[in-house]
Motif scaffolding. Structure first.
Motif, PDB file in Angstrom:
ATOM      1  N   SER A  10       0.834  -1.207   0.000  1.00 16.07           N
ATOM      2  CA  SER A  10       0.000   0.000   0.000  1.00 16.07           C
ATOM      3  C   SER A  10       0.869   1.258   0.000  1.00 16.07           C
ATOM      4  N   ALA A  11       1.977   1.246   0.829  1.00 14.33           N
ATOM      5  CA  ALA A  11       2.889   2.392   0.852  1.00 14.33           C
ATOM      6  C   ALA A  11       3.476   2.649  -0.520  1.00 14.33           C
ATOM      7  N   ASN A  12       3.838   1.573  -1.139  1.00 10.38           N
ATOM      8  CA  ASN A  12       4.363   1.727  -2.505  1.00 10.38           C
ATOM      9  C   ASN A  12       3.343   2.418  -3.404  1.00 10.38           C
ATOM     10  N   GLY A  13       2.055   1.978  -3.186  1.00 12.36           N
ATOM     11  CA  GLY A  13       0.993   2.608  -3.990  1.00 12.36           C
ATOM     12  C   GLY A  13       0.909   4.114  -3.705  1.00 12.36           C
ATOM     13  N   GLN A  14       1.020   4.425  -2.346  1.00 13.33           N
ATOM     14  CA  GLN A  14       0.923   5.851  -1.991  1.00 13.33           C
ATOM     15  C   GLN A  14       2.090   6.630  -2.580  1.00 13.33           C
ATOM     16  N   VAL A  15       3.286   6.046  -2.434  1.00 14.26           N
ATOM     17  CA  VAL A  15       4.456   6.719  -2.996  1.00 14.26           C
ATOM     18  C   VAL A  15       4.219   7.014  -4.463  1.00 14.26           C
ATOM     19  N   SER A  16       3.670   6.006  -5.123  1.00 12.90           N
ATOM     20  CA  SER A  16       3.428   6.214  -6.557  1.00 12.90           C
ATOM     21  C   SER A  16       2.456   7.353  -6.791  1.00 12.90           C
ATOM     22  N   SER A  17       1.352   7.351  -5.927  1.00 14.32           N
ATOM     23  CA  SER A  17       0.385   8.407  -6.219  1.00 14.32           C
ATOM     24  C   SER A  17       0.950   9.770  -5.835  1.00 14.32           C
ATOM     25  N   LEU A  18       1.813   9.820  -4.714  1.00 17.33           N
ATOM     26  CA  LEU A  18       2.448  11.096  -4.387  1.00 17.33           C
ATOM     27  C   LEU A  18       3.367  11.560  -5.514  1.00 17.33           C
ATOM     28  N   GLN A  19       4.066  10.588  -6.030  1.00 18.52           N
ATOM     29  CA  GLN A  19       4.958  10.967  -7.133  1.00 18.52           C
ATOM     30  C   GLN A  19       4.146  11.546  -8.283  1.00 18.52           C
ATOM     31  N   SER A  20       2.979  10.974  -8.472  1.00 19.43           N
ATOM     32  CA  SER A  20       2.188  11.509  -9.582  1.00 19.43           C
ATOM     33  C   SER A  20       1.634  12.894  -9.217  1.00 19.43           C
ATOM     34  N   ALA A  21       1.283  13.115  -7.832  1.00 15.98           N
ATOM     35  CA  ALA A  21       0.806  14.445  -7.419  1.00 15.98           C
ATOM     36  C   ALA A  21       1.908  15.476  -7.602  1.00 15.98           C
ATOM     37  N   VAL A  22       3.138  15.091  -7.204  1.00 16.26           N
ATOM     38  CA  VAL A  22       4.267  16.011  -7.367  1.00 16.26           C
ATOM     39  C   VAL A  22       4.406  16.397  -8.837  1.00 16.26           C
ATOM     40  N   THR A  23       4.264  15.415  -9.668  1.00 18.90           N
ATOM     41  CA  THR A  23       4.378  15.700 -11.099  1.00 18.90           C
ATOM     42  C   THR A  23       3.312  16.713 -11.516  1.00 18.90           C
ATOM     43  N   THR A  24       2.033  16.468 -10.973  1.00 19.13           N
ATOM     44  CA  THR A  24       0.953  17.400 -11.323  1.00 19.13           C
ATOM     45  C   THR A  24       1.278  18.800 -10.798  1.00 19.13           C
TER      46      THR A  24
END
Ligand SMILES: Cc1cc2nc3c(=O)[nH]c(=O)nc-3n(C[C@H](O)[C@H](O)[C@H](O)COP(=O)(O)OP(=O)(O)OC[C@H]3O[C@@H](n4cnc5c(N)ncnc54)[C@H](O)[C@@H]3O)c2cc1C
Ligand code: SF4
Length: 1002
Positions: free
Chosen positions: A105-119
């Motif tokens: 799940s953390a990996n999933g969050q990291v991924s979504s944070l990375q995508s938020a940072v990108t946004t």
């Protein structure tokens, strides 16, 4: 795995095996089977030993079983440990699974944070784009104000031009307008300090005034003959020769204008002469000349060039004076008068006066469209001189050719003039139950309706005096000595203290409110001086002295109770700390807060051993109800009391009879108050007693009012005039020094003075705030005979009152009233910038001494001029006496020391003044003497009760009935008020028992 063929192992080894075999459970079971087989072979081979062997084996077996049991138990323990371990393992596995799930799940969050940072990064970059674009817009917008400013200024110019085009000039012709526009702009140019006279619409102010009352001389005395000031003589007027010509004077003095034309004509001639002079001396019409040449032309006029004979018979300096004055008035006066457009003139002062005015106004002003200016009608006597209010209160009355005579029923008393003192007498008689008729030529002003909406109008009130006596009705004439022709005061001017009262309240509607009792020395001036210094001293100090004691047996002590009564009615402010005047009780109201300058003066004078005390005033410092039951409002501190005492009070805080006494008299039902009633005669019977008073009403009808008693409270010279017109008493003859009516007139102060000046670092806002005479400190140590005069050359002394509120009065007329060649153009304009925000003040202490009565000063009827109805005017013959100047020369150094003690810088003592070097150029509202009370009919007109020596039913009260006064109060209303109450007492005694009151003493 274990093998059954293997040689048996030592127990020891078995134990070890059992203990440690791999595959513990299986191994233990196999080892158990092999051991039993081994035991069986041993038993079959040896019986003898077999039992022991068996026993041994059994024992071993038992041991082995026991060991097995132990082993099983251990195994069981091991299994249970294994099971626990398994279970732990399972738990761990489960934790591991959970951890793995969390990790997933953390990996999933990291991924979504990375995508938020990108946004977000995308957004930042788009915001940076927006900022860049906004910066661009800001730069564009920053450029717009300057464009807008230049648009505004070009629109303003256009507006001015359009207004000039659209605002039809009602009076000025095209060339007059062109010439005057250039002239006013020359006096107040547009420059770095702001708009000039043109932008402020001064031309329109001029045009409107010339079309109105100003131009038509609507409130001026315009009767012939016209004799210019400054003639050296001899001159002959109406067949009478005057060897000394006339007094000198400029247009700033009320008598300075002596041209036989109204102001519209005066300006027309003036402009014609200006154009003609410009052309002949400088080669072109004024408006066509370069700016510097225009200034030169105006400078010429200011310096009296060319001669009047080549300037349409007008003194060019007079025309310059009026031009300069009106230009600045157009720049500074309220926009409702046509000028001061955009308040540009007032903004020069650095104070947002528009805001100030908005706050002050309770009703909108009239604008240009509805006539704006409240005007007097030019037709002499036309009713309606004042704005607002009912018809009952208005008008000066039109004289009809065929007037009706109306005779009224007799009453107990007629009070003639319902001003300050008339009100004092009226309330006493009416509340005592007597039927009283009160007559006054003016209206009953209501502060709420008459003053509140329009008080802040310097042009209308301070200069044109719309609430004061109309000069079209009557005026005074003046000269310095009997060899001069007396000039009539033709126009009202600012600061001209003669502006008489008109209507209920009289002059106290617009006075300053400076108060103060007379001390015992004034009441006993003659006897005190003679007893302390000798008659020779008095005669030397005051040549031609005409000094008398008051006819009160005990001097001040007799008057003290009347003072208390009067102070309660008028609500006087102050303290009773005066060491030179015993006061049983304090004044009814505390003084107004002291100003910083007053505090500095207080500290300095105290340190030098003097006795500083707050100067008393009649401006209510708090709400108050007097003994007449009248509610008094407290002062608003709007500061408009000041500037030459020109303004009425919009809340009634400034004491006068309209708001302190007369309402209580009306409430009794015993007072019949008649306004617009111009008194012109007293009729007498064969015994010399007065039978009735005659007056004109507003329509010119003549009224006859009989009464038992008549009280003359018409103020000053009017008191003398009515009696002289009525033939009551003997007129004064200055040659023989006989007769009493008109004898011994005097003023509080006068003459050249020596001054000490210094600068104190006390600043403030000097735009209207505070009140007229409040906030000040005075010392009386140097007044009266409060110090030894031995070896001096004068009597009396000075009162120095310091620190009235800086913003006492608007002061714009003072700016306008400074015409001189040096004040043309930008320099003077710049000197007025931020004028009202001072950081330091120059104090000038000129200790003018008092003015005692002398036999050469007097008043009589003028042989050349009459009032509207054809009755002679009163004439003042008066000049300064040396006493005041001598005192000033003696005391100025003392005030220099006080300035030094105050920490003033640049302290300087002026040169000694020469007595009688300057002549009297005005007259005072505080004339005393002239119709005196006294101990003898040979030297006074009335006895101690104010009762005429011969016409017993005629009484009078006013400052002019007091034999002497000092300069401790510039006003004199305070002591006159106490004496009015004595007179009221006398009238009551007469009504109770008619006849001479000499049997009683005050
Ligand atoms: C500019 C100025 C500033 C002053 N400042 C001070 C001051 O600071 N302190 C001070 O103590 N005093 C001051 N005074 C003086 C003060 O106003 C007078 O002392 C006071 O008003 C005198 O009262 P009075 O009743 O004698 O005259 P007024 O109050 O003037 O009353 C006289 C009344 O008689 C009426 N009247 C005159 N003639 C006729 C007529 N023919 N028919 C009918 N009615 C007539 C008038 O309309 C008026 O109402 C000042 C006066 C002036 C003009
Ligand atoms: S300063 Fe006070 S007393 Fe004077 S006019 Fe204003 S409100 Fe009245």
């Amino acid at each position: 795995m274990a093998d059954s063929s293997q040689k048996p192992v030592e127990t020891k080894d078995r134990r070890t095996f059992l203990k440690v075999g791999g595959g513990v459970v299986v191994g233990a079971a196999v080892a158990g089977v092999a051991t039993i087989a081994y035991y069986n072979g041993v038993v079959g081979n040896n019986n003898s030993t077999s039992s022991s062997t068996v026993e041994s084996l059994s024992s071993q077996l038992a041991n082995t079983q026991s060991q097995l049991s132990d082993t099983q138990s251990s195994l069981s323990n091991a299994q249970s440990s294994l099971s626990a371990a398994n279970s732990q393992n399972a738990g761990l596995n489960s934790q591991l699974s959970q951890t793995q799930a969390s990790l997933t799940s953390a990996n999933g969050q990291v991924s979504s944070l990375q995508s938020a940072v990108t946004t977000a990064n995308g957004q930042i970059s788009s915001l940076q784009g927006a900022v860049t674009s906004a910066n661009g817009q800001i730069t564009t917008l920053q450029g717009q104000p300057s464009t807008a400013n230049s648009q505004v200024s070009s629109l303003t110019n256009e507006t001015t031009n359009l207004m000039m085009a659209a605002d039809a000039l009602t009076t000025l012709g095209a060339q007059e307008a062109a010439c005057l526009e250039a002239a006013v702009q020359s006096i107040i140019p547009s420059d770095s300090t702001g708009p000039g006279a043109k932008e402020a619409g001064v031309l329109f102010f001029l045009d409107r005034q010339l079309a109105g009352e100003y131009g038509k001389a609507g409130n001026m005395f315009m009767q012939a003959p016209y004799v210019l000031p400054g003639l050296t003589g001899p001159i002959t007027v109406d067949g009478v020769t005057y060897s000394a010509g006339t007094m000198s004077g400029t247009l700033s003095a009320g008598y300075g204008y002596q041209h036989g034309m109204n102001f519209r004509t005066f300006w027309r001639y003036g402009v014609l002469a200006l154009e003609s002079y410009s052309t002949s001396a400088y080669g072109g019409a004024f408006e066509t000349l370069p700016a510097a040449t225009q200034t030169q032309v105006l400078t010429d006029l200011a310096n009296g060039k060319p001669a009047a004979s080549s300037f349409t018979d007008i003194n060019p300096a007079d025309f310059f004076w009026e031009l300069f004055f009106m230009t600045w008035c157009g720049f500074l006066m309220d926009p409702m008068h046509g000028g001061n457009r955009g308040d540009g003139g007032l903004d020069l002062h650095g104070l947002q006066r528009r805001e100030y005015r908005r706050l002050l106004r309770r009703r909108p002003y009239h604008d240009a469209a509805d006539g704006g200016e409240y005007t007097y009608n030019t037709e002499a006597g036309e009713p309606g001189p004042v704005p607002g209010g009912s018809g009952l209160h208005r008008g000066r009355g039109r004289r009809l050719e065929m007037s009706t005579v109306i005779t009224h029923p007799a009453v107990d008393a007629v009070v003639m003039g319902e001003g300050a003192l008339g009100g004092d007498v009226t309330v006493k008689l009416a509340t005592a139950g007597y039927k009283v008729v009160g007559l006054d030529k003016g209206p009953y002003w209501e502060y709420a309706t008459d003053f509140a909406p329009i008080k802040y109008d310097e042009w209308g009130i301070s200069w044109n005096r719309k609430f004061d006596h109309p000069l079209t009705l009557s005026t005074f004439t003046m000269r310095n000595n009997p060899n001069q022709f007396a000039l009539p005061v033709r126009r009202n001017t600012s600061g001209q203290a003669h502006s008489g009262g008109h209507g209920i309240g009289g002059a106290t509607q617009h006075y300053g409110g400076d108060m103060g009792r007379y001390a015992n020395w004034v009441y006993t001036m003659y006897s005190s001086t003679v007893s302390r210094y000798g008659l020779a001293y008095l005669n030397a100090a005051v040549p031609n002295q005409d000094v008398f004691d008051y006819p009160y047996t005990n001097g001040y002590t007799d008057v003290a109770p009347y003072y208390v009564d009067w102070e309660q009615a008028w609500g006087i402010t102050g303290t009773n700390e005066n060491p030179f005047m015993p006061m049983a009780a304090n004044f009814p109201m505390p003084p107004a807060p002291l100003t910083p300058t007053a505090l500095a003066y207080q500290a300095a004078t105290e340190a030098l051993g003097y006795n500083p005390i707050p100067a008393p005033t009649s401006l209510a410092s708090q709400p108050y109800v007097n003994q007449n039951g009248i509610q008094v409002n407290e002062c608003l501190y709007d500061g408009w009391c000041g500037e030459g005492c020109n303004y009425p009070c919009e809340v009634g805080a400034k004491a006068n009879s309209a708001y302190r006494t007369i309402p209580a008299a009306i409430a009794t039902g015993n007072l019949d108050l008649r306004v617009n009633s111009y008194i012109f005669r007293l009729d007498t019977n064969l015994n010399g007693q007065v039978t009735d008073v005659r007056y004109y009403d507003a329509m010119g009808n003549i009224h006859v009012q009989p009464a038992t008693t008549f009280i003359n409270t018409l103020w000053g010279y009017n008191i003398i005039r009515l009696q002289a017109l009525s033939g009551i008493g003997t007129n004064y003859n200055p040659t023989t020094v006989t007769g009493t009516l008109g004898r011994g007139t005097a003023q509080p102060t006068g003459g050249a003075s020596r001054s000490a000046t210094g600068t104190v670092a006390i600043g403030g806002n000097s735009y209207p705030a505070g009140n007229g005479k409040g906030g000040a400190i005075q010392i009386l140590d140097l007044a009266d005979d409060n110090y030894d005069h031995t070896g001096k050359n004068y009597i009396g002394g000075s009162r120095m009152m310091v620190g009235i509120y800086m913003g006492s009065g608007p002061g714009n007329l003072a700016i306008a009233g400074s015409p001189s060649a040096a004040n043309i153009g930008s320099k003077y304009k710049a000197s007025q910038q931020n004028k009202y925000q001072v950081t330091k003040q120059t104090l000038s202490f000129a200790p003018s001494g008092m003015w005692p009565a002398v036999t050469t000063n007097y008043a009589d009827l003028d042989p050349h001029y009459t009032d509207l109805y054809g009755d002679p005017l009163i004439r003042q013959t008066m000049d300064v006496v040396p006493n005041g100047t001598n005192c000033s020369n003696d005391q100025a150094a003392t005030y220099e020391a006080i300035l030094n003690k105050m920490g003033a810088t640049s302290v300087a003592l002026g040169a000694a003044a020469t007595p009688q070097s300057a002549h009297l150029a005005t007259w005072s509202a505080h004339t005393r003497g002239g119709a005196r009370i006294g101990n003898s009919p040979a030297t006074s007109v009335y006895n101690a009760w104010g009762q005429h020596w011969n016409a017993f039913n005629l009484f009078a009260t006013g400052e002019i009935t007091l034999p002497n006064g000092d300069n401790v109060t510039t006003g004199g209303t305070h002591p006159a008020g106490a004496s009015a109450l004595i007179v009221a007492e006398g009238v009551k005694q007469y009504l109770a028992s008619p006849g001479s009151l000499l049997t009683t003493s005050v």
